[in-house]
Design an enzyme around this catalytic site. Structure first.
Site: not given
Ligand SMILES: *Cc1c(COP(=O)(O)O)cnc(C)c1O
Length: 410
Positions: A61, A115, A187, A212
């Site tokens: 971990r 989001y 973000d 992503k």
């Molecule tokens: C997809 C996304 C997330 C969340 O990511 P996951 O890996 O799907 O949990 C957070 N912020 C933005 C802007 C996103 O497009």
């Protein structure tokens, strides 16, 4: 762990980062360590490692060379960053970042374009912990200063906004936050540090959904929190306390993905701008939400602050109902309906931003769509999407006010 060599361009670092022989033993790609227990032969070795847990393996971990390789690569692509912790998803990373600033009675500001699951954390995690959550107009800019209270703990940003692509004046918000000693969280999933170097722009804590663009192939979920020096100890301690980590095979996929991030993003961005322009010229479309195009309300800020365009944009149809979207979507050859973005394959997503808003209004003449432009040939993608819009216009009779005037690009 040390950062990659500062003398090289970030794109070069992406190829080199996390590949120190100490982590790889000279193999090009860092080996995948499957580890929980790590054993020690002598009490002296055990005590030495416990006294300095960052000096090597202690327990799964706490990290492995596979995990450190990715964390180093992510830290290295964000000049000014002190370190990065991995999380099992982007949403988990957002929760970890928020928990580093959460205190009962504290106040936290979120953009109204955030989001949707981030809104869920604001309402369902922070509020029950006794925090005050306030949503603000993402275009507030320096006006954020008026929302800051004595109790404000953090200002959260996401730019451009999810689904609707409002560009935030991040430098102005950072300046207002710094003047009051308030933590900023961004973000940065849409841009990645390649298009928006968050730490260099003064952000304290950066979140990315690695699912992503970093993974980039739609085959793993992961998140990361990267922090500036003054915030890194808190972020690191919170991630450790929460027990957050990521599985070694998925970490390997993210490491493989990050090597090609720069050329993929360049291609995604070029295609997205071409498609956004083509869609904006179609009479069935009333509005394109794409700050990369002149005429978009966020264009000037995007040009000032971003090093390029990313893969997604949205558009609003000039008329019709949501059910009519089948005329646009169902016979497309190259776009499937799906959440997420950043993969090599193109996606189309019906979106409904209006009901999510609490601080601003989202107005639209017709149904709205988000497009993720994959790595297929841009000409093929454009022809397929335009044919879908032609079908939509023919079946709904919606060719908007611009039908007579022809192709007005927005
Ligand atoms: C997809 C996304 C997330 C969340 O990511 P996951 O890996 O799907 O949990 C957070 N912020 C933005 C802007 C996103 O497009």
């Amino acid at each position: 762990m040390a950062r990659a060599d500062d003398n090289f361009d970030v794109r070069t670092q992406l190829v080199r980062a996390g590949r120190r022989p100490a982590l790889t033993q000279g193999i090009v790609n860092p080996p995948v360590y499957h580890a929980s227990t790590c054993t020690f032969e002598t009490l002296g070795d055990f005590d030495a490692r416990r006294a300095d847990p960052d000096s090597g393996l202690l327990y799964g971990r706490q990290g492995t060379p596979t995990i450190w390789a990715l964390e180093e690569a992510l830290t290295g692509m964000d000049p000014g960053a002190a370190g990065t912790k991995l999380f099992p998803s982007g949403v988990a990373a957002i929760s970890g970042a928020l928990l580093t600033v959460a205190r009962p009675g504290g106040h936290i500001l979120f953009p109204d374009s955030a989001y949707e699951p981030t809104r869920g954390l604001a309402q369902g995690l922070l509020k029950p912990l006794g925090m005050e959550v306030e949503f603000y107009d993402p275009r507030i800019g320096a006006g954020i200063a008026e929302r800051i209270r004595e109790t404000t703990r953090a200002i959260y940003m996401e730019s451009p906004g999810s689904l609707t692509f409002e560009v935030q004046d991040v430098p102005a918000i950072v300046e207002a936050a710094k003047a009051r000693g308030i933590t900023t969280i961004l973000d940065n999933t849409w841009a990645t540090p390649l298009l928006f170097p968050a730490m260099a722009r003064g952000i304290d804590i950066e979140v990315q959904s690695l699912t992503k663009f970093i993974v980039g192939h739609s085959d793993a979920m992961m998140g990361a929190v990267t922090a500036a020096p003054g915030h890194w100890p808190r972020v690191k301690a919170m991630a450790k306390r929460l027990g957050q980590t990521a599985g070694p095979d998925d970490v390997y996929l993210a490491l493989r993905g990050i090597r090609t991030l720069a050329p993929r993003l360049r291609q995604h961005g070029e295609t997205a701008l071409r498609l956004a322009r083509a869609v904006g010229a179609h009479p069935a479309v009333s509005r394109v939400l794409c700050p990369g195009l002149p005429g978009d309300p966020g264009h000037a800020l995007w040009q000032r602050d971003f090093a390029g365009y990313s893969s997604i944009f949205s558009f609003i149809l000039a008329g019709g109902e949501r059910a009519d979207l089948r005329h646009l979507i169902d016979d497309l050859a190259l776009y499937s309906i799906g959440f997420s973005f950043g993969g090599f394959e193109s996606l189309i997503l019906p979106i409904e931003p209006a009901p999510l808003r609490t601080a601003t209004r989202f107005e639209a003449d017709g149904p709205a769509i988000r497009i993720h432009c994959g790595l297929e040939d841009a000409g093929d993608l454009e022809a397929d999407l335009i044919a879908g819009l032609d079908r939509y216009a023919a079946r709904t009779g919606s060719s908007g006010a611009r039908a007579a005037g022809g192709a007005a690009t927005r």
